[in-house]
Scaffold this active site. Structure first.
Site, short mmCIF file in Angstrom:
data_model
loop_
_atom_site.label_atom_id
_atom_site.label_comp_id
_atom_site.label_asym_id
_atom_site.label_seq_id
_atom_site.Cartn_x
_atom_site.Cartn_y
_atom_site.Cartn_z
N SER A 19 -4.01 -12.10 -6.55
CA SER A 19 -3.58 -11.87 -5.18
C SER A 19 -2.56 -12.92 -4.78
CB SER A 19 -4.80 -11.97 -4.27
OG SER A 19 -4.40 -12.20 -2.94
N ARG A 20 -1.67 -12.55 -3.88
CA ARG A 20 -0.67 -13.51 -3.37
C ARG A 20 -1.20 -14.29 -2.17
NH1 ARG A 20 0.80 -9.46 -6.87
NH2 ARG A 20 2.13 -10.56 -8.34
N THR A 66 -11.01 -7.73 0.26
CA THR A 66 -10.21 -6.71 -0.40
C THR A 66 -11.10 -5.76 -1.18
OG1 THR A 66 -8.22 -6.32 -1.70
CG2 THR A 66 -9.61 -8.14 -2.43
N LYS A 70 -13.90 -3.50 1.74
CA LYS A 70 -13.37 -3.45 3.12
C LYS A 70 -14.22 -2.61 4.08
CE LYS A 70 -8.50 -3.86 1.91
NZ LYS A 70 -7.19 -3.27 2.18
N ALA A 131 -1.97 9.74 3.72
CA ALA A 131 -3.12 9.85 4.62
C ALA A 131 -4.28 9.01 4.08
CB ALA A 131 -3.53 11.30 4.80
N LEU A 219 5.70 0.76 2.35
CA LEU A 219 4.59 -0.19 2.22
C LEU A 219 4.49 -0.75 0.80
CD1 LEU A 219 3.91 0.88 4.99
CD2 LEU A 219 1.52 1.10 4.29
N GLY A 242 7.76 -3.62 2.00
CA GLY A 242 6.33 -3.87 1.89
C GLY A 242 5.99 -5.34 1.80
P1 NAP Z 1 -4.83 5.14 -0.88
O1 NAP Z 1 -5.84 5.09 0.21
O2 NAP Z 1 -5.28 5.26 -2.30
O3 NAP Z 1 -3.86 6.41 -0.57
C1 NAP Z 1 -2.86 6.79 -1.49
C2 NAP Z 1 -1.93 7.79 -0.83
O4 NAP Z 1 -0.87 8.10 -1.74
C3 NAP Z 1 -2.61 9.11 -0.46
O5 NAP Z 1 -2.04 9.61 0.73
C4 NAP Z 1 -2.24 9.99 -1.67
O6 NAP Z 1 -2.23 11.39 -1.39
C5 NAP Z 1 -0.83 9.52 -1.93
N1 NAP Z 1 -0.38 9.84 -3.30
C6 NAP Z 1 -0.80 9.26 -4.45
N2 NAP Z 1 -0.17 9.83 -5.51
C7 NAP Z 1 0.66 10.78 -4.99
C8 NAP Z 1 1.56 11.72 -5.59
N3 NAP Z 1 1.75 11.76 -6.92
N4 NAP Z 1 2.26 12.54 -4.77
C9 NAP Z 1 2.07 12.50 -3.42
N5 NAP Z 1 1.23 11.64 -2.82
C10 NAP Z 1 0.53 10.79 -3.59
O7 NAP Z 1 -3.86 3.89 -0.86
P2 NAP Z 1 -3.49 2.93 0.38
O8 NAP Z 1 -4.44 1.82 0.43
O9 NAP Z 1 -3.27 3.75 1.60
O10 NAP Z 1 -2.09 2.32 -0.13
C11 NAP Z 1 -0.92 3.09 -0.24
C12 NAP Z 1 0.24 2.19 -0.68
O11 NAP Z 1 0.48 1.20 0.32
C13 NAP Z 1 -0.05 1.42 -1.98
O12 NAP Z 1 1.14 1.41 -2.73
C14 NAP Z 1 -0.37 0.02 -1.51
O13 NAP Z 1 -0.03 -0.97 -2.46
C15 NAP Z 1 0.51 -0.09 -0.28
N6 NAP Z 1 0.02 -1.08 0.70
C16 NAP Z 1 0.83 -2.12 1.03
C17 NAP Z 1 0.43 -3.05 1.97
C18 NAP Z 1 1.35 -4.17 2.33
O14 NAP Z 1 0.91 -5.17 2.93
N7 NAP Z 1 2.64 -4.05 2.05
C19 NAP Z 1 -0.83 -2.93 2.59
C20 NAP Z 1 -1.65 -1.84 2.25
C21 NAP Z 1 -1.21 -0.91 1.28
P3 NAP Z 1 -3.57 12.28 -1.60
O15 NAP Z 1 -4.38 12.12 -0.36
O16 NAP Z 1 -3.03 13.66 -1.77
O17 NAP Z 1 -4.25 11.76 -2.84
#
Ligand code: NAP
Length: 279
Positions: A19-20, A66, A70, A131, A219, A242
């Protein structure tokens, strides 16, 4: 003479992923001259409740939480509106003897937009893709900020509808294959899917159809510049990345634990960027 113990916080995860967060909090402790600590604690699911309910006895004034803890953290603490809306807590601290929790991804997302693209909120329509857990926080943050319409699209439509039901009339569900039709009126597009991450396909979106004033937020921060952000920048659109969100989401925890509000500086960003590009 009583020795005063330096304050310490930690990140609780399982496995204790790379983790960072320690890099970020150690930078702020150092630059603000605060004697304190921030460690990573590997705690398995079966030990999580004991650890969190005795956080102070374990030597901590608070913690980040994490994967996979969570949701459990939310149940074991007194959550604020943001943690409840997100359905997950990522930051714990003590107040008036109670263990409180919040979800700082929401303010991380909004504060990063304010810092990177001031004036971004003079829009009527936002389009959020995804979502999952983070999309839920993004939608909450946009509604809280007063954005009139949040169009939401996700590959799995049932999840889109679930979120729209939770948030009410300001969230408008959109079919995944109808995203293109909305682009000409989207003042803000947010990628809250994992598309564009290393090892994942890119998000296929025609940024040429967005209005000239549109802001594009992603993100995903590995890679730092996703294909979506690269395309938006090539078209001259404003962007929020992000990594900016990751840095801004850490501010509140630090302030709650160590009593000073730290700043997201260019120096901190460069430090974390260097660490990310090492991998
Ligand atoms: P998550 O709960 O696992 O949700 C993943 C999302 O991506 C779902 O909506 C999923 O759709 C969609 N998805 C995955 N593969 C796909 C594909 N091939 N085509 C279309 N949609 C796809 O993940 P999360 O926690 O929300 O995180 C999402 C992203 O945000 C990650 O990359 C994470 O690293 C990033 N993030 C960044 C920060 C930051 O501080 N910058 C904070 C939180 C998260 P389905 O519902 O159809 O599976």
């Amino acid at each position: 003479m009583t020795a005063t113990r330096a304050r310490a916080a930690c990140l609780i995860g399982w496995p204790a992923a790379h983790s960072r967060s320690p890099l970020i909090h150690h930078y702020w402790l150092r630059t603000l001259g605060i004697e304190g600590g921030y460690s990573i604690e590997a705690v398995p699911p079966e030990g999580f409740a004991e650890f969190v309910l005795h956080l102070s006895a374990h030597g901590f004034v608070g913690a980040n939480v994490t994967i996979p803890h969570k949701e459990r953290a939310l149940e074991l603490s007194v959550p604020d509106a943001r943690a409840r809306a997100a359905g997950a807590a990522n930051t714990l601290w003590y107040a008036n003897g109670a263990l409180r929790s919040t979800n700082t991804d929401i303010e991380g997302f909004i504060d990063n937009l304010d810092a990177s693209t001031p004036g971004w909120d003079r829009i009527e329509d936002a389009l959020v893709l995804g979502a999952g857990g983070s999309a839920r926080g993004v939608v909450f943050g946009l509604i809280e900020r007063g954005i009139r319409r949040v169009h939401l699209a996700n590959r799995t439509m049932e999840r889109t509808e679930g979120l729209a039901d939770q948030f009410g009339a300001r969230v408008c569900p959109v079919a995944w294959d109808a995203i293109g039709d909305l682009l000409p009126r989207a003042g803000l597009v947010v990628n809250a899917t994992s598309l564009g991450m290393h090892g994942q396909p890119a998000l296929d979106l025609d940024v040429g159809r967005l209005p000239r004033h549109a802001v594009v937020a992603d993100l995903v921060y590995v890679p730092l510049q996703t294909p979506l952000l690269a395309a938006a920048r090539a078209r001259g659109l404003k962007t929020a990345d992000g990594l900016g969100m990751l840095l801004h989401q850490a501010v509140r925890g630090f302030e709650l634990w160590f009593g000073q509000r730290p700043e997201v500086t260019a120096e901190l960003r460069a430090l974390v960027e260097a660490d990310l590009t090492k991998v």
